[in-house]
Design a protein around this motif. Structure first.
Motif, short mmCIF file in Angstrom:
data_model
loop_
_atom_site.label_atom_id
_atom_site.label_comp_id
_atom_site.label_asym_id
_atom_site.label_seq_id
_atom_site.Cartn_x
_atom_site.Cartn_y
_atom_site.Cartn_z
N GLU A 7 31.36 69.40 -112.93
CA GLU A 7 32.08 68.89 -112.09
C GLU A 7 32.43 67.51 -112.31
O GLU A 7 33.65 67.16 -112.04
N ALA A 8 31.32 66.65 -112.61
CA ALA A 8 31.97 65.11 -112.73
C ALA A 8 32.91 64.76 -114.07
O ALA A 8 34.00 64.25 -113.89
N ALA A 9 32.67 65.64 -115.02
CA ALA A 9 33.69 65.48 -116.06
C ALA A 9 35.06 66.02 -115.87
O ALA A 9 35.98 65.42 -116.43
N ILE A 10 35.24 67.05 -115.21
CA ILE A 10 36.24 67.61 -114.93
C ILE A 10 37.26 66.80 -113.88
O ILE A 10 38.43 66.40 -114.12
N GLU A 11 36.62 66.25 -113.02
CA GLU A 11 36.94 65.14 -112.11
C GLU A 11 37.84 64.04 -112.99
O GLU A 11 38.87 63.67 -112.55
N GLN A 12 37.12 63.59 -114.01
CA GLN A 12 37.48 62.47 -115.00
C GLN A 12 38.51 62.73 -115.56
O GLN A 12 39.44 62.18 -115.64
N LEU A 13 38.44 63.89 -116.18
CA LEU A 13 39.61 64.51 -116.97
C LEU A 13 41.04 64.96 -116.13
O LEU A 13 42.08 64.28 -116.74
N VAL A 14 40.80 65.19 -115.24
CA VAL A 14 42.08 65.80 -114.45
C VAL A 14 42.83 64.34 -113.97
O VAL A 14 44.08 64.56 -113.52
N ASN A 15 42.01 63.47 -113.84
CA ASN A 15 42.46 62.01 -113.34
C ASN A 15 43.00 61.09 -114.41
O ASN A 15 43.54 59.96 -114.21
N LEU A 16 42.76 61.52 -115.82
CA LEU A 16 43.62 60.95 -116.79
C LEU A 16 44.95 60.70 -116.48
O LEU A 16 45.82 61.27 -116.04
N PRO A 17 45.37 59.55 -116.90
CA PRO A 17 47.07 59.16 -116.62
C PRO A 17 47.96 60.12 -117.61
O PRO A 17 48.99 60.18 -117.37
N CYS A 54 47.90 63.20 -120.74
CA CYS A 54 47.82 64.55 -121.33
C CYS A 54 46.62 64.38 -122.42
O CYS A 54 47.01 63.58 -123.48
N PRO A 55 45.50 64.91 -122.60
CA PRO A 55 44.74 64.78 -123.78
C PRO A 55 45.24 65.49 -124.76
O PRO A 55 46.21 66.49 -124.70
N PRO A 56 44.80 65.22 -126.19
CA PRO A 56 45.58 65.52 -127.46
C PRO A 56 45.44 67.12 -127.71
O PRO A 56 44.50 67.65 -127.08
N VAL A 57 46.25 67.71 -128.52
CA VAL A 57 46.03 68.90 -128.83
C VAL A 57 44.94 69.04 -129.58
O VAL A 57 44.40 68.33 -130.15
N ILE A 58 44.30 70.55 -129.72
CA ILE A 58 42.97 70.71 -130.48
C ILE A 58 43.15 71.56 -131.65
O ILE A 58 42.13 71.63 -132.33
N ASN A 59 44.28 71.84 -132.13
CA ASN A 59 44.54 72.44 -133.24
C ASN A 59 43.52 73.75 -133.59
O ASN A 59 42.92 73.99 -134.57
N LYS A 60 43.39 74.55 -132.51
CA LYS A 60 42.52 75.77 -132.59
C LYS A 60 43.25 76.97 -132.86
O LYS A 60 44.19 77.03 -132.55
N PRO A 61 42.58 77.97 -133.75
CA PRO A 61 43.30 79.36 -134.03
C PRO A 61 43.66 79.93 -132.83
O PRO A 61 44.87 80.52 -132.59
N PHE A 62 43.10 79.66 -131.81
CA PHE A 62 43.33 80.65 -130.40
C PHE A 62 44.52 79.97 -129.87
O PHE A 62 44.98 80.50 -128.72
N CYS A 63 44.95 78.81 -130.14
CA CYS A 63 46.10 77.92 -129.52
C CYS A 63 47.40 79.18 -129.60
O CYS A 63 48.35 78.72 -128.70
N LYS A 64 47.39 79.96 -130.54
CA LYS A 64 48.70 80.43 -130.47
C LYS A 64 48.72 81.69 -129.74
O LYS A 64 49.80 82.25 -129.23
N GLN A 65 47.52 82.05 -128.87
CA GLN A 65 47.45 82.92 -127.65
C GLN A 65 47.51 82.19 -126.42
O GLN A 65 47.48 82.90 -125.23
N CYS A 66 47.85 81.09 -126.32
CA CYS A 66 47.79 80.35 -125.15
C CYS A 66 49.01 79.87 -124.48
O CYS A 66 50.18 79.97 -125.19
N SER A 67 49.21 79.97 -123.21
CA SER A 67 50.26 80.06 -122.49
C SER A 67 51.28 78.66 -122.82
O SER A 67 52.41 78.50 -122.53
#
Ligand code: SF4
Length: 182
Positions: A133-143, A145-158
Motif C-alpha cells: 500500500e505504501a509503495a503503491i501510494e508512492q508510485l502513483v504519485n510519481l510525476p 510514468c515509470p519506464p517500460v519493462i520489456n517483458k514477453p507478456f507486454c505483447k498481451q498488455c492493453s
C-alpha cells in the motif's frame, strides 16, 4: 486513498501499468479478450448467482463472496502471472478483515484448466500488504510514468502499443512471447 484490486494486481506485474491505470489512461482491450472474460464470469458457475454475494468495500469489488463460509471466489482465465492474482486476492481478504470478518479465505479458480488454488493470509502477508500500500501510494504519485519493462507478456498488455510502437508505427524488439497475459 482506496486501492482497487487492479492496483494490487498491476503493482505486482508492472509499475508503469499501475501508474498509467491510476492516471486514468486506458486503452480498449481486444474485443475477444473482453468477451471471453465476460462469458467466463457468466457461464463458468451458473448456480452462483443465488449462493454468493457481490461485495463492494472501500475500493474493492468482490464478485463472488460466500458469507457463510467466509470465502472469496476469484475467477481467472489463466494461471499465468499467478503471483499477481494471489496478491490481489490476499488484498481482498485483508480488506474484509479490516471490516471485521474473521479468518476469511480465498479460492482462485481457473475453470478453463479445472484448477483451484486456496489463498490464505499469514502475519507475513499482512505486513507485506502494508508495504504494498505504501509503495503503491508512492508510485502513483510519481510525476512521470515509470519506464517500460520489456517483458514477453507486454505483447498481451492493453498498453502495448502505447509503450512500444512509435508514432511512425515502428515496433521495438521484445523477447518472444512465452506466457499469456491475464
Ligand atoms: S506493455 Fe509492458 S511496460 Fe507497458 S504497461 Fe504493459 S506491462 Fe508495462
Amino acid at each position: 486513498m482506496h486501492l482497487t484490486g487492479k492496483h494490487i494486481n498491476y503493482y505486482h506485474i508492472c509499475h508503469r501499468k499501475l501508474w498509467l491505470f491510476h492516471s486514468g489512461i486506458s486503452f480498449q482491450q481486444t474485443h475477444a479478450n473482453v468477451a471471453d472474460g465476460t462469458l467466463l464470469h457468466e457461464t463458468a458457475y451458473p448456480q452462483r448467482a443465488k449462493r454468493y454475494r457481490e461485495v463492494q468495500l472501500d475500493g474493492i469489488k468482490i464478485d463472488f463472496y460466500d458469507p457463510q463460509e467466509r470465502v472469496v471466489h476469484e475467477i481467472k482465465r489463466s494461471n499465468k502471472l499467478e503471483h499477481a492474482s494471489i496478491a490481489q486476492l490476499q488484498y481482498y481478504l485483508r480488506v474484509l478483515e479490516r471490516h471485521g470478518i474473521e479468518n476469511p479465505t480465498g479460492l482462485l479458480e481457473y475453470p478453463k484448466i479445472r484448477r483451484t488454488e486456496r489463498v490464505v493470509l499469514t502475519d507475513a502477508d499482512r505486513a507485506a500488504i502494508e508495504q504494498w500500500e505504501a509503495a503503491i501510494e508512492q508510485l502513483v504519485n510519481l510525476p512521470s510514468c515509470p519506464p517500460v519493462i520489456n517483458k514477453p507478456f507486454c505483447k498481451q498488455c492493453s498498453y502495448y502499443e502505447f509503450c512500444y510502437v512509435s508514432e511512425a508505427g515502428v515496433e521495438l524488439d521484445l523477447p518472444p512471447l512465452s506466457v499469456a497475459y491475464l
